[in-house]
Design an enzyme around this catalytic site. Sequence first.
Site, PDB file in Angstrom:
ATOM      1  CG  LEU A  79      -7.000   2.786 -46.741  1.00 49.07           C
ATOM      2  CD1 LEU A  79      -6.484   2.405 -45.374  1.00 49.07           C
ATOM      3  CD2 LEU A  79      -7.330   4.277 -46.780  1.00 49.07           C
ATOM      4  CE  LYS A  97       1.092 -11.488 -59.805  1.00 47.62           C
ATOM      5  NZ  LYS A  97       1.982 -11.075 -60.904  1.00 47.62           N
ATOM      6  CB  THR A  98      -2.980  -5.092 -55.130  1.00 55.97           C
ATOM      7  OG1 THR A  98      -2.302  -4.745 -56.341  1.00 55.97           O
ATOM      8  CG2 THR A  98      -3.035  -3.884 -54.219  1.00 55.97           C
ATOM      9  CE1 TYR A 151     -11.553  -4.087 -53.492  1.00 57.82           C
ATOM     10  CE2 TYR A 151     -13.816  -4.771 -53.037  1.00 57.82           C
ATOM     11  CZ  TYR A 151     -12.757  -3.899 -52.819  1.00 57.82           C
ATOM     12  OH  TYR A 151     -12.894  -2.855 -51.936  1.00 57.82           O
TER      13      TYR A 151
HETATM   14  P1  NAD Z   1      -9.029   4.408 -54.437  1.00 56.93           P
HETATM   15  O1  NAD Z   1      -8.917   3.635 -55.695  1.00 56.93           O
HETATM   16  O2  NAD Z   1      -9.356   5.860 -54.515  1.00 56.93           O
HETATM   17  O3  NAD Z   1      -7.721   4.268 -53.562  1.00 56.93           O
HETATM   18  C1  NAD Z   1      -6.872   3.150 -53.622  1.00 56.93           C
HETATM   19  C2  NAD Z   1      -5.432   3.666 -53.711  1.00 56.93           C
HETATM   20  O4  NAD Z   1      -4.541   2.539 -53.743  1.00 56.93           O
HETATM   21  C3  NAD Z   1      -5.188   4.470 -54.977  1.00 56.93           C
HETATM   22  O5  NAD Z   1      -4.488   5.655 -54.660  1.00 56.93           O
HETATM   23  C4  NAD Z   1      -4.325   3.536 -55.829  1.00 56.93           C
HETATM   24  O6  NAD Z   1      -3.486   4.233 -56.717  1.00 56.93           O
HETATM   25  C5  NAD Z   1      -3.581   2.762 -54.759  1.00 56.93           C
HETATM   26  N1  NAD Z   1      -3.085   1.462 -55.205  1.00 56.93           N
HETATM   27  C6  NAD Z   1      -3.772   0.509 -55.903  1.00 56.93           C
HETATM   28  N2  NAD Z   1      -2.972  -0.556 -56.106  1.00 56.93           N
HETATM   29  C7  NAD Z   1      -1.767  -0.267 -55.527  1.00 56.93           C
HETATM   30  C8  NAD Z   1      -0.544  -0.961 -55.406  1.00 56.93           C
HETATM   31  N3  NAD Z   1      -0.377  -2.192 -55.935  1.00 56.93           N
HETATM   32  N4  NAD Z   1       0.476  -0.368 -54.744  1.00 56.93           N
HETATM   33  C9  NAD Z   1       0.330   0.875 -54.221  1.00 56.93           C
HETATM   34  N5  NAD Z   1      -0.800   1.583 -54.301  1.00 56.93           N
HETATM   35  C10 NAD Z   1      -1.848   1.009 -54.951  1.00 56.93           C
HETATM   36  O7  NAD Z   1     -10.112   3.648 -53.536  1.00 56.93           O
HETATM   37  P2  NAD Z   1     -10.715   4.020 -52.117  1.00 56.93           P
HETATM   38  O8  NAD Z   1     -12.175   4.090 -52.256  1.00 56.93           O
HETATM   39  O9  NAD Z   1      -9.980   5.153 -51.504  1.00 56.93           O
HETATM   40  O10 NAD Z   1     -10.390   2.680 -51.308  1.00 56.93           O
HETATM   41  C11 NAD Z   1      -9.337   2.602 -50.355  1.00 56.93           C
HETATM   42  C12 NAD Z   1      -9.380   1.241 -49.666  1.00 56.93           C
HETATM   43  O11 NAD Z   1     -10.623   1.090 -48.981  1.00 56.93           O
HETATM   44  C13 NAD Z   1      -9.266   0.050 -50.618  1.00 56.93           C
HETATM   45  O12 NAD Z   1      -8.450  -0.940 -50.027  1.00 56.93           O
HETATM   46  C14 NAD Z   1     -10.670  -0.438 -50.754  1.00 56.93           C
HETATM   47  O13 NAD Z   1     -10.727  -1.818 -51.026  1.00 56.93           O
HETATM   48  C15 NAD Z   1     -11.266  -0.115 -49.388  1.00 56.93           C
HETATM   49  N6  NAD Z   1     -12.721   0.055 -49.461  1.00 56.93           N
HETATM   50  C16 NAD Z   1     -13.266   1.180 -49.996  1.00 56.93           C
HETATM   51  C17 NAD Z   1     -14.657   1.306 -50.092  1.00 56.93           C
HETATM   52  C18 NAD Z   1     -15.315   2.541 -50.647  1.00 56.93           C
HETATM   53  O14 NAD Z   1     -16.542   2.567 -50.740  1.00 56.93           O
HETATM   54  N7  NAD Z   1     -14.614   3.591 -50.999  1.00 56.93           N
HETATM   55  C19 NAD Z   1     -15.477   0.253 -49.643  1.00 56.93           C
HETATM   56  C20 NAD Z   1     -14.879  -0.890 -49.129  1.00 56.93           C
HETATM   57  C21 NAD Z   1     -13.495  -0.982 -49.025  1.00 56.93           C
END
Ligand code: NAD
Length: 328
Positions: A79, A97-98, A151
């Site tokens: 995630l 990159k992430t 993204y």
């Molecule tokens: P969020 O920003 O709350 O959580 C993402 C987490 O990843 C954070 O804790 C952040 O600190 C961590 N992170 C970011 N870059 C990092 C790195 N390089 N190394 C380690 N940790 C890192 O977002 P979220 O809403 O919880 O989303 C979680 C996942 O679900 C993401 O991959 C996102 O793309 C995907 N997603 C979420 C939604 C949504 O509506 N919430 C929709 C589509 C996809």
Amino acid sequence: MKAGPANIKRILVTGGAGFLGSHLCDRLVASGHDVICVDNFFTSQKRNVAHLLGRPNFELIRHDVTHQIYLEVDEVYNLACPAAPGHYQYNPIKTMKTSVLGAINVLGMAKRCRAKVLQASTSEVYGDPEVHPQPETYRGAVNPIGPRACYDEGKRAAETLFFDYHRQNRVNIRVARIFNTYGPRMHPFDGRVVSNFIRQALAGTDLTIFGDGSQTRSFCYVDDLIDGLMKLMDGPDEFIGPVNIGNPHEFTVLQLAEEVRRLTESSSQIVHKPLPADDPRQRCPDITLAAARLDWKPTVELRQGLERTIAWFRAIDINDYRAPTPNY
Ligand code: NAD
Ligand code: UDP
């Protein structure tokens, strides 16, 4: 259901301190699994998982997934990635990159220790869609050079890597395409529409609608989403996705603003601001596949989910949160 000693798994959640990740960690810890949360806290804070820190089956590691990590695990939920436009556009190269290096690193680890690995992909792989609602077979309309591309294209490349590791190295994968999800522990300053409107309504400041508010989104409550991810991970190896996980009830942004205003009994006014570049006009998941193959569908209606989210926003001290980026 709680895991017995014979089926306790060691599970890594990357991005586990984030909004979705922390709810997933809660569920996995409560099920009795051994959970390792890896996060660099770019868009989250330890507070989201602080209540788990004393649990014997939970570990927290500060680590950036763009660097390799060596752990022995049975499953990985990947995630880690900034998810809100203001967050992922802050440092777009790092976002790419992430997604890409993060996918390579978790897939390499999964290959080495024969772990099953689930990718949190996104409805953004469909871009600004010409097909509505979006089925998994739709290949999308993404602008590869726009501000959302870091993204969208990063997540598309990650899906490619997942399927290539599966075909080439027989890694056991799952790919979920997540649609807009909301709920408690959304970052109050993430700039997303639900968190913005609730924060603004509770503060009595203007609700900022980008454009005329006729663009649509479909909002899934976090508990439903986590159910969907876990069902996909635990389901048969023959069904790897990609599969849409989201709520198919579609609302305009203006309808959302009015609902938030009503539920908070706020006197905030609605103001209009320019629509950001490449902002999708409409978005709604076709969840036929998830219903058929995972026996999954969302159960929480928008009003009920907003009530729970508003209650959480009322309970937090907003001063405990810092904006991760100036883009909100
Ligand atoms: P969020 O920003 O709350 O959580 C993402 C987490 O990843 C954070 O804790 C952040 O600190 C961590 N992170 C970011 N870059 C990092 C790195 N390089 N190394 C380690 N940790 C890192 O977002 P979220 O809403 O919880 O989303 C979680 C996942 O679900 C993401 O991959 C996102 O793309 C995907 N997603 C979420 C939604 C949504 O509506 N919430 C929709 C589509 C996809
Ligand atoms: N939006 C809005 N006001 C805000 C924040 C967002 O009108 O304060 C709009 C945004 O332009 C988009 C929709 O709400 O059309 C959803 O935005 P969000 O950033 O939550 O998610 P995404 O665009 O990634 O679906």
